[in-house]
Write a protein that holds these residues in place. Structure first.
Motif, mmCIF file in Angstrom:
data_model
loop_
_atom_site.group_PDB
_atom_site.id
_atom_site.type_symbol
_atom_site.label_atom_id
_atom_site.label_comp_id
_atom_site.label_asym_id
_atom_site.label_seq_id
_atom_site.Cartn_x
_atom_site.Cartn_y
_atom_site.Cartn_z
ATOM 1 N N THR A 231 1.435 -1.472 0.234
ATOM 2 C CA THR A 231 0.201 -0.088 -0.003
ATOM 3 C C THR A 231 0.929 1.576 -0.304
ATOM 4 O OG1 THR A 231 -1.847 1.321 1.572
ATOM 5 C CG2 THR A 231 0.109 0.302 2.885
ATOM 6 N N THR A 232 0.117 2.230 -0.072
ATOM 7 C CA THR A 232 0.809 3.859 -0.209
ATOM 8 C C THR A 232 0.003 4.368 0.700
ATOM 9 O OG1 THR A 232 1.513 2.985 -2.124
ATOM 10 C CG2 THR A 232 1.665 5.574 -1.581
ATOM 11 N N ASP B 157 4.117 11.214 -5.643
ATOM 12 C CA ASP B 157 3.663 10.687 -5.397
ATOM 13 C C ASP B 157 1.953 11.864 -5.682
ATOM 14 O OD1 ASP B 157 1.123 9.239 -7.398
ATOM 15 O OD2 ASP B 157 0.373 8.147 -5.686
ATOM 16 N N LYS C 294 5.500 10.063 0.090
ATOM 17 C CA LYS C 294 4.637 8.962 0.069
ATOM 18 C C LYS C 294 5.786 7.878 0.610
ATOM 19 C CE LYS C 294 0.713 10.328 -2.118
ATOM 20 N NZ LYS C 294 -0.997 9.973 -2.859
ATOM 21 N N LEU D 125 6.135 3.845 -0.026
ATOM 22 C CA LEU D 125 5.132 2.706 -0.595
ATOM 23 C C LEU D 125 5.227 1.069 0.465
ATOM 24 C CD1 LEU D 125 3.948 0.937 -2.691
ATOM 25 C CD2 LEU D 125 6.125 0.308 -3.877
#
Length: 130
Positions: free
Chosen positions: A68-69, A110, A115, A117
């Protein structure tokens, strides 16, 4: 003349073998605990371990799907410290993932936002590290 217990907080005589240094197991344990405490190693080790466990818990809480991010600021607000890791994994493409035990992360950009990952450690990663 009898020897005195090596523990600073004790002044009891030491009985028994000639090479004995402490009057009891308690004094021996207390002495070694105080020595480690003086050196700072025990405190430093516990402090780092606490940070690593906190990092792992935060990553685990946000990464229920396996990949997920998440916004960087969100993790940092929760107390995540990206400078403390247990190991890393470099992909064949040259990307480096940092890990806290089985929980991994990589900084990404992003939509003009910083962010992370998040990924889980996979079995194939162990084989590539050999």
């Amino acid at each position: 003349m009898s020897k005195v217990c090596l523990n600073e907080s004790c002044s009891n005589p030491v009985n028994g073998r000639k090479d004995r240094k402490f009057c009891s197991e308690y004094c021996k344990t207390d002495y070694h605990y105080r020595q480690r405490k003086k050196s700072g190693k025990e405190f430093f080790k516990k402090q780092i371990d606490d940070i690593l466990r906190t990092n792992r818990k935060i990553l685990h809480d946000y990464n229920q799907a396996g990949k997920t991010t998440v916004r960087k600021e969100e993790l940092l607000k929760k107390g995540f410290n990206p400078r403390f890791i247990t190991h890393y994994f470099k992909t064949q493409q040259g990307d480096t993932y940092l890990f806290c035990y089985d929980q991994g992360f990589k900084e990404v950009r992003d939509n003009n936002k910083d962010k992370f990952l998040l990924v889980l450690w996979q079995e194939y990663m162990s084989k590539q590290m050999l």
